[in-house]
Design a protein around this motif. Sequence first.
Motif, PDB file in Angstrom:
ATOM      1  N   UNK A  68      -4.497   4.031   7.759  1.00 25.79           N
ATOM      2  CA  UNK A  68      -5.883   3.690   8.091  1.00 25.79           C
ATOM      3  C   UNK A  68      -6.490   2.795   7.011  1.00 25.79           C
ATOM      4  N   UNK A  69      -6.204   3.103   5.753  1.00 26.95           N
ATOM      5  CA  UNK A  69      -6.718   2.284   4.652  1.00 26.95           C
ATOM      6  C   UNK A  69      -6.156   0.866   4.722  1.00 26.95           C
ATOM      7  N   UNK A  70      -4.883   0.739   5.102  1.00 24.50           N
ATOM      8  CA  UNK A  70      -4.288  -0.591   5.239  1.00 24.50           C
ATOM      9  C   UNK A  70      -5.015  -1.388   6.319  1.00 24.50           C
ATOM     10  N   UNK A  71      -5.306  -0.737   7.454  1.00 19.86           N
ATOM     11  CA  UNK A  71      -6.037  -1.410   8.526  1.00 19.86           C
ATOM     12  C   UNK A  71      -7.440  -1.805   8.097  1.00 19.86           C
ATOM     13  N   UNK A  72      -8.108  -0.929   7.377  1.00 21.54           N
ATOM     14  CA  UNK A  72      -9.461  -1.246   6.897  1.00 21.54           C
ATOM     15  C   UNK A  72      -9.428  -2.349   5.839  1.00 21.54           C
ATOM     16  N   UNK A  81     -13.029   1.997  -2.464  1.00 28.29           N
ATOM     17  CA  UNK A  81     -13.359   3.387  -2.180  1.00 28.29           C
ATOM     18  C   UNK A  81     -13.665   3.539  -0.702  1.00 28.29           C
ATOM     19  N   UNK A  82     -13.205   4.654  -0.120  1.00 25.88           N
ATOM     20  CA  UNK A  82     -13.491   4.965   1.276  1.00 25.88           C
ATOM     21  C   UNK A  82     -14.640   5.942   1.359  1.00 25.88           C
ATOM     22  N   UNK A  83     -15.649   5.590   2.147  1.00 27.00           N
ATOM     23  CA  UNK A  83     -16.872   6.392   2.191  1.00 27.00           C
ATOM     24  C   UNK A  83     -17.205   6.869   3.598  1.00 27.00           C
ATOM     25  N   UNK A  84     -16.211   7.023   4.449  1.00 31.37           N
ATOM     26  CA  UNK A  84     -16.483   7.497   5.804  1.00 31.37           C
ATOM     27  C   UNK A  84     -15.353   7.149   6.750  1.00 31.37           C
ATOM     28  N   UNK A  85     -15.558   7.485   8.031  1.00 28.50           N
ATOM     29  CA  UNK A  85     -14.550   7.266   9.060  1.00 28.50           C
ATOM     30  C   UNK A  85     -14.726   5.933   9.782  1.00 28.50           C
ATOM     31  N   UNK A  86     -15.826   5.232   9.544  1.00 30.68           N
ATOM     32  CA  UNK A  86     -16.076   3.976  10.232  1.00 30.68           C
ATOM     33  C   UNK A  86     -15.108   2.884   9.826  1.00 30.68           C
ATOM     34  N   UNK A  87     -14.967   1.875  10.708  1.00 27.83           N
ATOM     35  CA  UNK A  87     -14.011   0.795  10.458  1.00 27.83           C
ATOM     36  C   UNK A  87     -14.374  -0.004   9.208  1.00 27.83           C
ATOM     37  N   UNK A  88     -15.659  -0.113   8.887  1.00 26.44           N
ATOM     38  CA  UNK A  88     -16.092  -0.901   7.728  1.00 26.44           C
ATOM     39  C   UNK A  88     -16.617  -0.027   6.606  1.00 26.44           C
ATOM     40  N   UNK A 125       0.867  -1.183   0.000  1.00 24.09           N
ATOM     41  CA  UNK A 125       0.000   0.000   0.000  1.00 24.09           C
ATOM     42  C   UNK A 125       0.902   1.230   0.000  1.00 24.09           C
ATOM     43  N   UNK A 126       0.766   2.066  -1.029  1.00 25.29           N
ATOM     44  CA  UNK A 126       1.639   3.236  -1.181  1.00 25.29           C
ATOM     45  C   UNK A 126       0.781   4.491  -1.329  1.00 25.29           C
ATOM     46  N   UNK A 127       1.414   5.639  -1.165  1.00 29.49           N
ATOM     47  CA  UNK A 127       0.699   6.902  -1.314  1.00 29.49           C
ATOM     48  C   UNK A 127       1.454   8.043  -0.672  1.00 29.49           C
ATOM     49  N   UNK A 128       0.959   9.254  -0.875  1.00 34.29           N
ATOM     50  CA  UNK A 128       1.603  10.435  -0.307  1.00 34.29           C
ATOM     51  C   UNK A 128       1.126  10.622   1.132  1.00 34.29           C
ATOM     52  N   UNK A 129       1.768  11.572   1.823  1.00 33.35           N
ATOM     53  CA  UNK A 129       1.375  11.866   3.204  1.00 33.35           C
ATOM     54  C   UNK A 129      -0.035  12.441   3.252  1.00 33.35           C
ATOM     55  N   UNK A 151      -7.006   3.034  -4.586  1.00 28.38           N
ATOM     56  CA  UNK A 151      -7.977   3.159  -3.494  1.00 28.38           C
ATOM     57  C   UNK A 151      -8.277   4.640  -3.351  1.00 28.38           C
ATOM     58  N   UNK A 152      -9.538   5.034  -3.559  1.00 28.82           N
ATOM     59  CA  UNK A 152      -9.946   6.425  -3.424  1.00 28.82           C
ATOM     60  C   UNK A 152     -10.581   6.625  -2.051  1.00 28.82           C
ATOM     61  N   UNK A 153      -9.966   7.478  -1.231  1.00 26.30           N
ATOM     62  CA  UNK A 153     -10.515   7.744   0.104  1.00 26.30           C
ATOM     63  C   UNK A 153     -11.273   9.069   0.101  1.00 26.30           C
TER      64      UNK A 153
END
Length: 430
Positions: A245-249, A406-413, A235-239, A379-381
């Motif tokens: 968080x995306x890796x954990x999710x 895609x990330x659609x919120x702050x929740x774990x799932x 999993x790569x990306x800028x700061x 992965x689009x957050x």
Amino acid sequence: MHPGAPPPAAAEVSDTGCVMEIVILAVVIAVVALGAISGLVVSSRKKKQLPPAPPSSPSVTAPPAEPHVGEEAEAPSEEKRRTVEEVELPPAEEPAVAEPVVEPAAPEAPAAPEIEVPEPTEGRLVRLRARLSRSQNSLGKGLLTLLSREHLDEDTWEEIEDTLLTADVGVAPTQELVERLRERVKVLGTRTPEELRGLLREELLALIGTDTDRSVHTEPGVGPDGEEKPGVVMVVGVNGTGKTTTTGKLARVLVADGKSVVLGAADTFRAAAADQLQTWGERVGARTVRGPEGGDPASIAFDAVKEGIAESADVVLIDTAGRLHTKTGLMDELGKVKRVVEKHGSVDEVLLVLDATTGQNGLVQARVFAEVVNITGVVLTKLDGTAKGGIIVAVQRELGVPVKLVGLGEGADDLAPFEPEAFVDALIGD
């Protein structure tokens, strides 16, 4: 001789007598004086008193008085003296019973975190549709409103084009979409709201693509020495894109699909990154391999895959350090991490995390990362917080790789596999 003068012998006797009287008188005077001095000394000794004792204090114990002697001795006490046999010994004290030593209670070990069961990933995007539609209404509803006008003149088509560009669809994809809509509306003639919605849905799906493989490849493979190895995902990306968080999710997504996961905390430049990733892993029972702060990221990534092989894990997720796409040294180090991991076997996925709110700037970042590590998916957050959902189209066109999550919120799932149909339906509404 004169008449009547004493004879010489008598004169001498008279002189001697005078001298003797003087001597005797001097001796007497000396004796008297000595006696007087002695009397004064004795008297002064008798009258000399000890200095008064200082006032007693409860905290100071006075020293015992000195015994008196001579005239100052006190009268003897009339108390009857007792013999040795008459003196009673004090009663023997019972031996003190030692109180039992109470050992301090050992601190309780912190309870192991309860293992959570993530939500199933199938249909997750559909469940999050309402959240997505709220943020994307300006794109879908705006296009439908413009297409519903009775007369679609040039000004209207320019407005449609501006709406698409504002949503970060990109120049080339926007021009293609507008041209296709022009042709189909002309052929269609009369346009009911249902027909327009169906038309727009078809064209958006064609633009996004429905025949692309969007699954995250995590199938076990075979290493160079012939032993089975887990699927490896970098999993790569800028700061600031939410990479850790995306890796954990993502670990939760894989666990929900029934896979065992090992996490590699190769982000050693940020002190809290390893702790953060470990917390995510503990919640779903995934082990985290980490190293010292500031350690070699490539070494930690290598150890993580090695541990995954030893544990027969299904997937190893490697969280790399966030880096600016303009820093050549950091980008070269990212390439080194990938090369070191490949000593165990091929890397199955390299996922680039992009913040959907960055718009066209995300495309510049994506282009540089793709040159260094060969991106296989995006992965689009923060897609729920922006009306610029068109970035999905632009990124896919720029990289030639699909958006997979895609990330659609702050929740774990709230990280969902990307489903084009559910996304477009949320975009244009019912």
